[in-house]
Design a protein around this motif. Sequence first.
Motif, PDB file in Angstrom:
ATOM      1  N   ARG A   1      66.076  30.899  30.260  1.00 40.50           N
ATOM      2  CA  ARG A   1      66.386  32.156  30.402  1.00 40.50           C
ATOM      3  C   ARG A   1      67.578  32.601  29.577  1.00 40.50           C
ATOM      4  O   ARG A   1      67.870  33.719  29.192  1.00 40.50           O
ATOM      5  N   ILE A   2      68.371  31.607  29.254  1.00 39.88           N
ATOM      6  CA  ILE A   2      69.625  31.824  28.346  1.00 39.88           C
ATOM      7  C   ILE A   2      69.537  31.294  27.126  1.00 39.88           C
ATOM      8  O   ILE A   2      70.368  30.728  26.233  1.00 39.88           O
ATOM      9  N   LYS A   3      68.143  31.178  26.411  1.00 47.77           N
ATOM     10  CA  LYS A   3      67.902  30.745  25.235  1.00 47.77           C
ATOM     11  C   LYS A   3      67.739  31.822  24.203  1.00 47.77           C
ATOM     12  O   LYS A   3      66.945  32.614  24.574  1.00 47.77           O
ATOM     13  N   ALA A   4      68.501  31.972  23.077  1.00 49.93           N
ATOM     14  CA  ALA A   4      68.459  33.288  22.167  1.00 49.93           C
ATOM     15  C   ALA A   4      67.155  33.010  21.384  1.00 49.93           C
ATOM     16  O   ALA A   4      66.791  31.868  21.065  1.00 49.93           O
TER      17      ALA A   4
ATOM     18  N   ALA B   1      71.514  38.329  19.759  1.00 46.70           N
ATOM     19  CA  ALA B   1      72.182  37.040  20.150  1.00 46.70           C
ATOM     20  C   ALA B   1      72.325  36.167  19.088  1.00 46.70           C
ATOM     21  O   ALA B   1      73.630  35.570  18.837  1.00 46.70           O
ATOM     22  N   GLU B   2      71.299  35.589  18.470  1.00 47.18           N
ATOM     23  CA  GLU B   2      71.341  34.506  17.550  1.00 47.18           C
ATOM     24  C   GLU B   2      72.059  34.978  16.166  1.00 47.18           C
ATOM     25  O   GLU B   2      73.209  34.381  15.806  1.00 47.18           O
TER      26      GLU B   2
ATOM     27  N   ARG C   1      73.243  33.816  26.200  1.00 43.10           N
ATOM     28  CA  ARG C   1      72.616  33.502  25.074  1.00 43.10           C
ATOM     29  C   ARG C   1      73.374  33.228  23.892  1.00 43.10           C
ATOM     30  O   ARG C   1      73.022  32.161  22.990  1.00 43.10           O
ATOM     31  N   THR C   2      74.289  34.219  23.491  1.00 41.82           N
ATOM     32  CA  THR C   2      74.867  34.151  22.449  1.00 41.82           C
ATOM     33  C   THR C   2      75.716  32.886  22.285  1.00 41.82           C
ATOM     34  O   THR C   2      75.766  31.975  21.491  1.00 41.82           O
TER      35      THR C   2
ATOM     36  N   ARG D   1      75.156  29.969  24.104  1.00 43.28           N
ATOM     37  CA  ARG D   1      74.460  28.897  23.873  1.00 43.28           C
ATOM     38  C   ARG D   1      74.065  28.761  22.514  1.00 43.28           C
ATOM     39  O   ARG D   1      73.907  27.343  22.131  1.00 43.28           O
ATOM     40  N   ARG D   2      73.723  29.682  21.801  1.00 44.69           N
ATOM     41  CA  ARG D   2      73.453  29.546  20.243  1.00 44.69           C
ATOM     42  C   ARG D   2      74.564  29.253  19.490  1.00 44.69           C
ATOM     43  O   ARG D   2      74.501  28.340  18.659  1.00 44.69           O
TER      44      ARG D   2
END
Length: 287
Positions: free
Chosen positions: A22-25, A31-32, A252-253, A255-256
């Motif tokens: 769910r929190i993967k960009a 976000a990436e 997401r941001t 985590r990336r």
Amino acid sequence: MTEVRPPIKVSGVPLDSRASRRIKAGEGGLAERLAFRMQRLPALLVSWIVANVGAVLLATVMIGLGFFVTEVLLSSKTIADADAWLPRWLEEQRTPFLNDASYVTSQIADRWVLIPLVGIVVLSLALRKRWRLGSFYLQAILAEVLTYGLVTRFIERPRPEPVEQLDTFNLLHSYPSGHVAASVAIYGSLALLLAAHFKDIRARVAIWTVAAGFPLLVALSRIYRGEHHPIDVVAGALMGVGAICVALFAARTARRVAELRHEKHAAQRAADAAAVGPVEAPNEVPA
């Protein structure tokens, strides 16, 4: 054909966690792209910066909507009368039992319930080394709280009149419903994480039904108790959804950013090892 990026292990997100998806960009997403610009900062700091900026932007949208509602939409007597009808009608249906029941359902979205719930969920995720998911969950409610605080500083709308209010809140804070917004943010973000663990559509439907049912009960109870108009609870629901989106984008941001920093450090270690060259094995001593 787009190349799928292999998973990168970073702290706080176990690779075997289904909810972590769910929190993967998304590749090439906003976000990436933002993560590439902010990768020099620690990922946790990035998460909070993006969440706070997102909450301010959300508040700006809700303030604009609030001015539209109070200055334009409600200038129509037809719309204003329609918005005031339900609180007045529900006041006529009040009974001691319904008063108590509405109080209990209101508490579903009050701090006495939400603060312990958030604490338990965040602590549980942190102990299971899923603290990035816990950060997302915490940021969802914090984004809602910050947004609500900003909106109510600029928008004043009297609570339903001449309905008697059963609670003691600021009489000019009818727009938006903070209880509804908080319930959507808390139960919606929790459902987002829980539903990821189930492939069975029936389990997912059950989770989302409960997550949607709580805010509906809260909305009805807040109108029944004379605290909000229907437009206010709809605005609160929109604000709650917006808070989830803000927290999700921030997570997401961040985590990336953590992945990019991990890749950079791994490349640096490989370059250092190559510069040193292979280490020769010591001469064997004959037996």
